[in-house]
Design a protein around this motif. Structure first.
Motif, PDB file in Angstrom:
ATOM      1  N   THR A   1       0.838  -1.198   0.000  1.00 22.01           N
ATOM      2  CA  THR A   1       0.000   0.000   0.000  1.00 22.01           C
ATOM      3  C   THR A   1       0.879   1.255   0.000  1.00 22.01           C
ATOM      4  O   THR A   1       2.098   1.190   0.140  1.00 22.01           O
ATOM      5  CB  THR A   1      -0.921   0.028   1.231  1.00 22.01           C
ATOM      6  N   GLU A   2       0.237   2.411  -0.154  1.00 20.30           N
ATOM      7  CA  GLU A   2       0.963   3.677  -0.210  1.00 20.30           C
ATOM      8  C   GLU A   2       1.673   3.991   1.101  1.00 20.30           C
ATOM      9  O   GLU A   2       2.702   4.660   1.114  1.00 20.30           O
ATOM     10  CB  GLU A   2       0.006   4.811  -0.570  1.00 20.30           C
ATOM     11  N   ASN A   3       1.129   3.510   2.232  1.00 23.69           N
ATOM     12  CA  ASN A   3       1.766   3.783   3.527  1.00 23.69           C
ATOM     13  C   ASN A   3       2.751   2.688   3.923  1.00 23.69           C
ATOM     14  O   ASN A   3       3.073   2.517   5.096  1.00 23.69           O
ATOM     15  CB  ASN A   3       0.716   3.976   4.626  1.00 23.69           C
ATOM     16  N   GLU A   4       3.194   1.912   2.913  1.00 24.03           N
ATOM     17  CA  GLU A   4       4.247   0.904   3.076  1.00 24.03           C
ATOM     18  C   GLU A   4       3.834  -0.282   3.929  1.00 24.03           C
ATOM     19  O   GLU A   4       4.670  -0.988   4.492  1.00 24.03           O
ATOM     20  CB  GLU A   4       5.526   1.543   3.643  1.00 24.03           C
ATOM     21  N   THR A   5       2.539  -0.530   4.019  1.00 22.17           N
ATOM     22  CA  THR A   5       2.062  -1.739   4.677  1.00 22.17           C
ATOM     23  C   THR A   5       1.639  -2.737   3.599  1.00 22.17           C
ATOM     24  O   THR A   5       1.641  -2.433   2.415  1.00 22.17           O
ATOM     25  CB  THR A   5       0.874  -1.426   5.607  1.00 22.17           C
ATOM     26  N   ILE A   6       1.292  -3.925   4.025  1.00 17.30           N
ATOM     27  CA  ILE A   6       0.871  -4.977   3.106  1.00 17.30           C
ATOM     28  C   ILE A   6      -0.571  -5.375   3.419  1.00 17.30           C
ATOM     29  O   ILE A   6      -0.923  -5.587   4.580  1.00 17.30           O
ATOM     30  CB  ILE A   6       1.778  -6.224   3.230  1.00 17.30           C
ATOM     31  N   LYS A   7      -1.396  -5.444   2.378  1.00 11.12           N
ATOM     32  CA  LYS A   7      -2.768  -5.907   2.582  1.00 11.12           C
ATOM     33  C   LYS A   7      -2.980  -7.212   1.825  1.00 11.12           C
ATOM     34  O   LYS A   7      -2.461  -7.400   0.719  1.00 11.12           O
ATOM     35  CB  LYS A   7      -3.791  -4.864   2.142  1.00 11.12           C
ATOM     36  N   SER A   8      -3.710  -8.114   2.439  1.00 13.60           N
ATOM     37  CA  SER A   8      -3.977  -9.417   1.833  1.00 13.60           C
ATOM     38  C   SER A   8      -5.421  -9.475   1.358  1.00 13.60           C
ATOM     39  O   SER A   8      -6.338  -9.049   2.078  1.00 13.60           O
ATOM     40  CB  SER A   8      -3.723 -10.537   2.847  1.00 13.60           C
ATOM     41  N   GLN A   9      -5.630  -9.938   0.133  1.00 15.10           N
ATOM     42  CA  GLN A   9      -6.976 -10.064  -0.408  1.00 15.10           C
ATOM     43  C   GLN A   9      -6.997 -11.117  -1.505  1.00 15.10           C
ATOM     44  O   GLN A   9      -5.976 -11.412  -2.119  1.00 15.10           O
ATOM     45  CB  GLN A   9      -7.459  -8.716  -0.957  1.00 15.10           C
ATOM     46  N   LYS A  10      -8.166 -11.680  -1.737  1.00 18.32           N
ATOM     47  CA  LYS A  10      -8.294 -12.727  -2.763  1.00 18.32           C
ATOM     48  C   LYS A  10      -8.616 -12.080  -4.103  1.00 18.32           C
ATOM     49  O   LYS A  10      -9.694 -12.267  -4.666  1.00 18.32           O
ATOM     50  CB  LYS A  10      -9.363 -13.743  -2.362  1.00 18.32           C
ATOM     51  N   SER A  11      -7.652 -11.311  -4.594  1.00 19.12           N
ATOM     52  CA  SER A  11      -7.848 -10.611  -5.865  1.00 19.12           C
ATOM     53  C   SER A  11      -6.809 -11.037  -6.891  1.00 19.12           C
ATOM     54  O   SER A  11      -6.502 -10.292  -7.819  1.00 19.12           O
ATOM     55  CB  SER A  11      -7.781  -9.092  -5.659  1.00 19.12           C
ATOM     56  N   GLY A  12      -6.279 -12.242  -6.711  1.00 17.54           N
ATOM     57  CA  GLY A  12      -5.317 -12.766  -7.666  1.00 17.54           C
ATOM     58  C   GLY A  12      -5.908 -13.911  -8.465  1.00 17.54           C
ATOM     59  O   GLY A  12      -6.819 -14.609  -8.004  1.00 17.54           O
ATOM     60  N   ILE A  13      -5.414 -14.101  -9.675  1.00 23.27           N
ATOM     61  CA  ILE A  13      -5.799 -15.241 -10.504  1.00 23.27           C
ATOM     62  C   ILE A  13      -4.527 -16.000 -10.860  1.00 23.27           C
ATOM     63  O   ILE A  13      -3.587 -15.415 -11.404  1.00 23.27           O
ATOM     64  CB  ILE A  13      -6.497 -14.807 -11.802  1.00 23.27           C
ATOM     65  N   HIS A  14      -4.505 -17.274 -10.530  1.00 22.97           N
ATOM     66  CA  HIS A  14      -3.379 -18.123 -10.923  1.00 22.97           C
ATOM     67  C   HIS A  14      -3.778 -18.913 -12.159  1.00 22.97           C
ATOM     68  O   HIS A  14      -4.684 -19.742 -12.108  1.00 22.97           O
ATOM     69  CB  HIS A  14      -2.996 -19.082  -9.799  1.00 22.97           C
ATOM     70  N   ILE A  15      -3.132 -18.600 -13.276  1.00 20.89           N
ATOM     71  CA  ILE A  15      -3.355 -19.331 -14.525  1.00 20.89           C
ATOM     72  C   ILE A  15      -2.358 -20.486 -14.537  1.00 20.89           C
ATOM     73  O   ILE A  15      -1.151 -20.263 -14.573  1.00 20.89           O
ATOM     74  CB  ILE A  15      -3.152 -18.416 -15.743  1.00 20.89           C
ATOM     75  N   LYS A  16      -2.854 -21.695 -14.505  1.00 25.31           N
ATOM     76  CA  LYS A  16      -1.979 -22.850 -14.317  1.00 25.31           C
ATOM     77  C   LYS A  16      -1.037 -23.084 -15.494  1.00 25.31           C
ATOM     78  O   LYS A  16       0.133 -23.412 -15.310  1.00 25.31           O
ATOM     79  CB  LYS A  16      -2.832 -24.087 -14.051  1.00 25.31           C
ATOM     80  N   LYS A  17      -1.536 -22.927 -16.700  1.00 24.21           N
ATOM     81  CA  LYS A  17      -0.719 -23.060 -17.905  1.00 24.21           C
ATOM     82  C   LYS A  17      -1.429 -22.279 -18.999  1.00 24.21           C
ATOM     83  O   LYS A  17      -2.456 -22.718 -19.513  1.00 24.21           O
ATOM     84  CB  LYS A  17      -0.565 -24.524 -18.308  1.00 24.21           C
ATOM     85  N   CYS A  18      -0.871 -21.115 -19.343  1.00 21.20           N
ATOM     86  CA  CYS A  18      -1.582 -20.200 -20.226  1.00 21.20           C
ATOM     87  C   CYS A  18      -1.778 -20.792 -21.624  1.00 21.20           C
ATOM     88  O   CYS A  18      -0.806 -21.102 -22.325  1.00 21.20           O
ATOM     89  CB  CYS A  18      -0.843 -18.870 -20.325  1.00 21.20           C
ATOM     90  N   ARG A  19      -3.012 -20.910 -22.019  1.00 22.46           N
ATOM     91  CA  ARG A  19      -3.346 -21.459 -23.337  1.00 22.46           C
ATOM     92  C   ARG A  19      -2.794 -20.589 -24.456  1.00 22.46           C
ATOM     93  O   ARG A  19      -2.285 -21.106 -25.461  1.00 22.46           O
ATOM     94  CB  ARG A  19      -4.875 -21.579 -23.463  1.00 22.46           C
ATOM     95  N   TYR A  20      -2.871 -19.293 -24.279  1.00 21.13           N
ATOM     96  CA  TYR A  20      -2.416 -18.365 -25.328  1.00 21.13           C
ATOM     97  C   TYR A  20      -0.897 -18.432 -25.497  1.00 21.13           C
ATOM     98  O   TYR A  20      -0.389 -18.486 -26.614  1.00 21.13           O
ATOM     99  CB  TYR A  20      -2.848 -16.950 -24.987  1.00 21.13           C
ATOM    100  N   LEU A  21      -0.174 -18.446 -24.383  1.00 20.11           N
ATOM    101  CA  LEU A  21       1.282 -18.517 -24.453  1.00 20.11           C
ATOM    102  C   LEU A  21       1.732 -19.861 -25.016  1.00 20.11           C
ATOM    103  O   LEU A  21       2.662 -19.923 -25.827  1.00 20.11           O
ATOM    104  CB  LEU A  21       1.886 -18.296 -23.067  1.00 20.11           C
ATOM    105  N   GLU A  22       1.073 -20.927 -24.614  1.00 18.13           N
ATOM    106  CA  GLU A  22       1.434 -22.251 -25.116  1.00 18.13           C
ATOM    107  C   GLU A  22       1.191 -22.351 -26.616  1.00 18.13           C
ATOM    108  O   GLU A  22       2.017 -22.891 -27.361  1.00 18.13           O
ATOM    109  CB  GLU A  22       0.631 -23.338 -24.397  1.00 18.13           C
ATOM    110  N   ASN A  23       0.068 -21.822 -27.091  1.00 17.78           N
ATOM    111  CA  ASN A  23      -0.264 -21.928 -28.511  1.00 17.78           C
ATOM    112  C   ASN A  23       0.579 -20.993 -29.369  1.00 17.78           C
ATOM    113  O   ASN A  23       0.941 -21.345 -30.500  1.00 17.78           O
ATOM    114  CB  ASN A  23      -1.751 -21.640 -28.738  1.00 17.78           C
TER     115      ASN A  23
END
Length: 217
Positions: A116-138
């Motif tokens: 964050t701007e005040n140099e702290t860390i916030k945790s939230q479920k706002s990430g997406i883990h793409i296991k194996k990108c179809r576009y990059l693989e193709n």
């Protein structure tokens, strides 16, 4: 470098409709067509966009495609009404993980830590883990990953929606992390810009230890 067998995708009706829509929008902007069907046609048009264009020109053309999918009036409303709160970022991650598996393959929502701007860390479920990108693989191309997906998508959400997004592709296992709520780094700090071509996969550039020639800061 990833050595696993290629993924096999069984696109359902919903997937095929989205692939057709995006392919159609790309064909209009490019003013060209493809003889290939389904996802192969989508990748083929992507390769046509890359050929003969600078990275900036590629990114700008993809930006036009993305903006053609969402009217500017809606983007303006989203920017004015929704700030990038924890809830908004988490909702974006949920929708992204559920609506765009046709594009990137299997993915899941994950918890992330965001400075964050005040140099702290916030945790939230706002990430997406793409296991194996179809576009990059193709595509098998670092430049296409960066210019056709990573940079335009980051800019679209960060600037047009007003919701910061950082994408971190892993060129070893072809996975990718999407982090809603995290401002993307400047090019000089982004490791994707120093990534060499993918060994034994890239059809658009020469293999070298130097950064992919299709990517420039």
């Amino acid at each position: 470098m990833n050595t696993t067998a290629p993924e096999i995708y069984n696109d359902n009706l919903f997937d095929r409709l989205f692939i057709a829509l995006f392919t159609h929008k790309m064909a209009i902007v490019l003013d060209k067509t493809t003889k290939l069907k389904g996802y192969d046609g989508f990748v083929d048009l992507s390769e046509q966009i890359v050929r003969g264009r600078t990275p900036k020109e590629q990114q700008e053309l993809v930006a036009v495609v993305l903006q053609s999918l969402v009217p500017e009036q809606i983007l303006a409303i989203v920017r004015s009404v929704f700030s990038p709160t924890k809830l908004v970022c988490e909702l974006n991650a949920w929708f992204g993980a559920n609506l765009f598996q046709w594009l990137v393959g299997s993915c899941e929502v994950v918890a992330v830590e965001i400075p964050t701007e005040n140099e702290t860390i916030k945790s939230q479920k706002s990430g997406i883990h793409i296991k194996k990108c179809r576009y990059l693989e193709n595509s098998g191309c670092v430049g296409m990953c960066v210019n056709m997906c990573k940079i335009p998508t980051q800019e679209f959400f960060t600037e047009k929606f007003g919701i910061p997004l950082t994408m971190i592709p892993n060129f070893e296992d072809l996975s990718c992390e999407m982090i809603f709520g995290q401002t993307p780094p400047p090019p000089e700090e982004d490791r994707a810009y120093s990534q060499p071509c993918l060994a034994n996969q890239c059809s658009l550039g020469k293999q070298s230890l130097k950064p992919c020639p299709k990517v420039q800061k």
